[in-house]
Design a protein around this motif. Structure first.
Motif, PDB file in Angstrom:
ATOM      1  N   UNK A 135      47.068 -43.674 -16.328  1.00 47.90           N
ATOM      2  CA  UNK A 135      47.073 -42.559 -15.585  1.00 47.90           C
ATOM      3  C   UNK A 135      46.048 -41.453 -16.315  1.00 47.90           C
ATOM      4  N   UNK A 136      46.094 -41.399 -17.643  1.00 47.23           N
ATOM      5  CA  UNK A 136      45.271 -40.446 -18.392  1.00 47.23           C
ATOM      6  C   UNK A 136      43.639 -40.827 -18.159  1.00 47.23           C
ATOM      7  N   UNK A 137      43.531 -42.121 -18.116  1.00 41.56           N
ATOM      8  CA  UNK A 137      42.384 -42.634 -17.893  1.00 41.56           C
ATOM      9  C   UNK A 137      41.628 -42.299 -16.613  1.00 41.56           C
ATOM     10  N   UNK A 138      42.467 -42.443 -15.547  1.00 39.69           N
ATOM     11  CA  UNK A 138      42.448 -42.291 -14.111  1.00 39.69           C
ATOM     12  C   UNK A 138      41.965 -40.809 -13.995  1.00 39.69           C
ATOM     13  N   UNK A 139      42.885 -39.988 -14.647  1.00 38.85           N
ATOM     14  CA  UNK A 139      42.841 -38.458 -14.495  1.00 38.85           C
ATOM     15  C   UNK A 139      41.550 -37.973 -15.000  1.00 38.85           C
ATOM     16  N   UNK A 140      41.057 -38.677 -16.435  1.00 36.33           N
ATOM     17  CA  UNK A 140      39.768 -38.198 -16.800  1.00 36.33           C
ATOM     18  C   UNK A 140      38.592 -38.666 -16.030  1.00 36.33           C
ATOM     19  N   UNK A 141      38.610 -39.659 -15.199  1.00 36.66           N
ATOM     20  CA  UNK A 141      37.654 -40.171 -14.331  1.00 36.66           C
ATOM     21  C   UNK A 141      37.601 -39.316 -13.238  1.00 36.66           C
ATOM     22  N   UNK A 142      38.622 -38.894 -12.750  1.00 35.66           N
ATOM     23  CA  UNK A 142      38.851 -38.147 -11.556  1.00 35.66           C
ATOM     24  C   UNK A 142      38.012 -36.763 -11.855  1.00 35.66           C
ATOM     25  N   UNK A 143      38.379 -36.250 -13.097  1.00 37.85           N
ATOM     26  CA  UNK A 143      37.977 -35.005 -13.658  1.00 37.85           C
ATOM     27  C   UNK A 143      36.261 -35.186 -13.768  1.00 37.85           C
TER      28      UNK A 143
END
Length: 170
Positions: A135-143
């Motif tokens: 989830x955190x990796x996905x959020x970092x990528x989205x940002x």
């Protein structure tokens, strides 16, 4: 007041952190025993007097620490405490920030970027690998992608805590 990310040597931080922790613990033990003994000698033996002595030792250790925290040799430790404080502040606003990022809010993008950078730096300073779950990796990528879309740089230098007031606390 704005907070800016700084570069610090992880090994120096850990060494100073251990040394300061040991010194403060030692001081607490010694002062707690000294105050307890003084109270027992003055007023007689009592569990409450021993507890009061330990409490007085804690107060004296806290006061010593409050006086010494602004010394130059405490720079790395003080920085990490401030970083943890600001990351904790931001984490309380994460649901609102995530929603604002989806809406394309630039300030929310900056705050989440700072949050992820700060978490990575904190892990590095503590000698851990970042606990990046999916989830955190996905959020970092989205940002990162949203920042690229808006033409913003990959990293931010810091953040102003006043920027958080625009977002709903989670």
């Amino acid at each position: 007041m704005a907070f800016y990310l700084e570069e610090h040597d992880p090994e120096t931080y850990r060494r100073k952190g251990r040394l300061i922790s040991l010194a403060m613990a030692g001081q607490l033990i010694v002062l707690g025993l000294v105050f307890s003994q003084l109270l027992v000698v003055s007023f007689g033996s009592s569990l409450w007097l021993n507890a009061l002595g330990v409490f007085l030792g804690l107060l004296a250790t806290s006061a010593t620490f409050a006086v010494l925290k602004d010394r130059p040799w405490m720079k790395e430790v003080r920085y990490v405490w401030q970083l943890k404080h600001h990351l904790g502040q931001i984490s309380g606003y994460l649901p609102g920030l995530r929603k604002a990022v989806e809406e394309g809010n630039t300030t929310a993008l900056d705050l989440l970027t700072f949050y992820h950078q700060g978490m990575a730096q904190l892990a590095e300073l503590n000698g851990r690998t970042p606990d990046d779950d999916s989830e955190r990796l996905a959020e970092k990528m989205q940002v990162r992608l949203k920042r690229e879309e808006k033409g913003l740089p990959d990293k931010v230098d810091g953040f102003d805590p006043l920027d958080l007031q625009a977002f709903k606390r989670g």
